[in-house]
Design an enzyme around this catalytic site. Structure first.
Site, PDB file in Angstrom:
ATOM      1  N   CYS A   1       2.085  -0.497  -1.600  1.00  0.00           N
ATOM      2  CA  CYS A   1       3.441  -1.106  -1.740  1.00  0.00           C
ATOM      3  C   CYS A   1       3.420  -2.607  -1.955  1.00  0.00           C
ATOM      4  CB  CYS A   1       4.388  -0.776  -0.750  1.00  0.00           C
ATOM      5  SG  CYS A   1       5.903  -1.485  -0.699  1.00  0.00           S
ATOM      6  N   PRO A   2       3.700  -3.260  -2.942  1.00  0.00           N
ATOM      7  CA  PRO A   2       3.453  -4.577  -3.290  1.00  0.00           C
ATOM      8  C   PRO A   2       4.276  -5.302  -2.435  1.00  0.00           C
ATOM      9  CG  PRO A   2       4.588  -3.797  -5.248  1.00  0.00           C
ATOM     10  CD  PRO A   2       3.939  -2.689  -4.506  1.00  0.00           C
TER      11      PRO A   2
END
Length: 658
Positions: A145-146
């Site tokens: 997940c960025p």
């Protein structure tokens, strides 16, 4: 960004640090700014009016939801997702080229494929995947997940899922309460509170659609028991998922299961710890040592304790005492000898009865009589006779068969050899015996002569006497005892109880009568030799050594002891050149019954005591005449002393003159 992910710990090798890229922190920084900024503006400009107009519970509720969302966001960002440590460099030197790409394992009856990771150099466990951003293999990898700048795996997926749920609820709350404020202030939109509320409502509405969509997607994945990676790659799309446990159990497993362990240790500073060497006592003062009392009530100072401790630790233990291989000299007293007869003597060592390897003959013939008995080339003693010392030499166990026993009893039958009974034993049957010293022979002959004299004085019939000590058996009997059982003390001292005694009985038979004309030859020969059994104890053997024979004088009563029957003709002695060393021994003299091994003990005794008839008269047996002559030759002129009967081991009765 989780700082601890790029640095390994104590439980595994550290992962290589990721290069610093500012672009990785833009999404997470934006998400944090929007979340914290929007919520702060909402609480500062909109919540006061809501608390005044409706209730003070609304601001409190929004604060709790915001804190819960922020906490899950931080946990999902900074927690280790379940990174596996990489293999050592030496573990993949051979396996990296030969390992196959996939390996199949069975999970709940379903074949699951594991892929070889060339970066981490091991087979990835099921549901594990290598993250290209973090460059690590993550257990139950979901996705990277960025917005949290971290991989979502087994250890932090719960917090990520709760973050999505709480964020969705928080966005809905902020958007709803902001919309309520605008609806009540439609005529005051130019105010600052109305403008800030409209901006927060726009941000919340902007993020609500993707966050709500992502939350719904993960709700479906949790209900099905899948991960984002499995759903995107379609691993279990056409088959059965072995990792699902049902909708409710899957949700309970995600939300309520225990925390998975961490495979990478945390980086810690080295700590200096002082460790004392083992087995060392702490230092004690003199006062403490004075107060310490030993078990026996004796107080010791510190210096004495240190000396004792140094001696106990430094000094080597004393070597074990060496065993005594010889019998020590014991006082020669009659009381000790009689007292020892009532006790069981210790079992003698077997190495004392091994044959001596210094004997010249093949059968260990005595060196004193080797030239006279075997070669017949000399009637004098050999100059190579070793000088015997005071300590007796126990070399082997002789066999008192045929004439050897008679030489011990009579002491005057070895006229042919010129050395007592031993020469007669060698002349009859050509048997050779183990060597033993002259001291033992003289002591045994003295004991036998003493017993004969005492028996004749008491007007007793002179029966066949048994050698002093226990009845010795031949080497054949000893070999049978060794083969059939152990050479214990009972089997050595009481051979009559063993079955091998019957086989050796013919060697113990009394001798045939000897012609009386050989007595003259025996009178001028060497001293009478005897035999001492090596199976006797040291005290009994030493007691027999002190009984030295008196000088032998010819008896004046020899004229009264003439044989009634004429003596048989005597075989002429062999010339020195008549027989070589390898020739067989001469046969028995004519007129004598050959003494072979077929004669039993009872037969020999019967020949001694059977009366011989000559012209209708009864004559005394030759054995009796022989024993009387031997008795008168030894101690006939000395006054008779007291006779003491002592029962020895093996059933042997001793008559000791005192």
């Amino acid at each position: 960004m989780p700082v601890g992910l790029s640095v390994g710990g104590a439980l595994g090798d550290p992962s290589p640090s990721r290069p610093f890229r500012p672009s990785r922190y833009v999404p997470v920084s934006a998400a944090t700014a929007f979340l914290v900024g929007a919520t702060t503006l909402f609480l500062c400009f909109t919540c006061p009016w809501l608390s005044e107009k409706f209730s003070s519970f609304i601001p409190l509720y929004n604060v709790v939801v915001f804190l819960f969302t922020l906490a899950n966001f931080c946990m999902a960002t900074f927690m280790d997702p379940g990174v596996f440590p990489r293999a050592e460099e030496d573990e993949d030197k051979e396996d990296d080229f030969r390992a196959p790409l996939y390996k199949t394992v069975e999970v709940r009856g379903i074949q699951v494929r594991m892929k070889w990771c060339s970066t981490c150099r091991f087979y990835r466990p099921p549901r594990c995947s290598h993250c290209s951003v973090c460059d690590n293999c993550v257990e139950e990898f979901d996705h990277h997940c960025p917005w949290v700048n971290n991989c979502i795996g087994r250890r932090n997926y719960r917090y990520f899922f709760l973050f999505l749920l709480s964020l969705t609820v928080h966005i809905m709350d902020v958007f709803g309460f902001s919309l309520l404020y605008i609806l009540h202030h439609t005529k005051q939109l130019d105010l600052v509170q109305s403008g800030v509320t409209m901006a927060v409502m726009c941000v919340a509405g902007l993020f609500f659609v993707p966050v709500a969509g992502l939350t719904g997607f993960h709700v479906v994945l949790v209900a099905r028991g899948r991960t984002t990676n499995e759903q995107v790659t379609g691993k279990f799309r056409g088959g059965v998922n072995p990792f699902t446990h049902g909708c409710f159990k899957n949700i309970a497993h995600v939300l309520c299961s225990s925390q998975a362990p961490r495979y990478l240790g945390r980086l810690r500073k080295p700590q200096s710890v002082q460790v004392q060497p083992p087995f060392l006592r702490p230092p004690l003062s003199e006062a403490q040592l004075a107060a310490k009392v030993l078990d026996n009530g004796i107080q010791q100072s510190k210096s004495s304790l240190e000396i004792m401790e140094s001696q106990s630790t430094d000094a080597d233990p004393p070597p074990p005492p060496k065993p005594e291989h010889r019998y020590p000299g014991l006082p020669h007293t009659q009381n000790e000898e009689c007292s020892l007869l009532t006790e069981a003597p210790p079992t003698p060592s077997l190495y004392k009865y091994r044959p001596a390897y210094s004997s010249p003959g093949k059968n260990h013939t005595a060196s004193t009589h080797s030239s006279k008995m075997s070669r017949g080339n000399s009637m004098t003693e050999s100059p190579s006779v070793p000088v015997t010392t005071g300590q007796p030499s126990y070399r082997s166990d002789p066999s008192l068969s045929s004439r050897g026993a008679a030489g011990c009893r009579g002491g005057a039958e070895g006229g042919r050899s010129g050395s007592g009974g031993l020469g007669g034993a060698s002349a009859f049957g050509g048997r050779s015996y183990p060597s033993f010293t002259d001291t033992l022979l003289q002591s045994a002959a003295a004991s036998c002569s003493s017993s004969l004299r005492s028996a004749h004085t008491a007007h007793n019939a002179l029966g066949p006497l048994i050698s002093e000590g226990t009845t010795s058996t031949s080497y054949k009997s000893l070999a049978n005892q060794t083969r059939n059982g152990s050479l214990s003390y009972e089997s050595l001292l009481t051979p009559s109880e063993s079955p091998e005694f019957e086989s050796a009985a013919h060697e113990l038979s009394p001798p045939r009568p000897h012609p009386p004309h050989s007595l003259s030859t025996a009178a001028g020969a060497a001293p009478i030799l005897g035999y001492t059994s090596p199976f006797l104890s040291a005290q009994q053997r030493e007691g027999s050594l002190q009984a030295c024979p008196a000088p032998l004088r010819p008896s004046p009563n020899r004229a009264f002891l003439r044989p009634i029957s004429s003596p048989p003709s005597r075989a002429p002695p062999l010339s020195p050149r008549a027989r070589s060393l390898g020739s067989p021994p001469p046969g028995p003299a004519p007129g004598h019954t050959p003494l072979g091994k077929s004669m039993s003990y009872g037969g020999g005794a019967e020949l001694q005591h059977r009366p011989s008839s000559s012209g209708g008269g009864t004559s005394m047996p030759n054995s009796t005449i022989k024993q009387n002559v031997a008795n008168h030759n030894t101690h006939s002129h000395k006054p008779a002393r007291g006779v003491k009967k002592v029962s020895g081991v093996g059933g042997t009765t001793y008559e000791i003159s005192v």
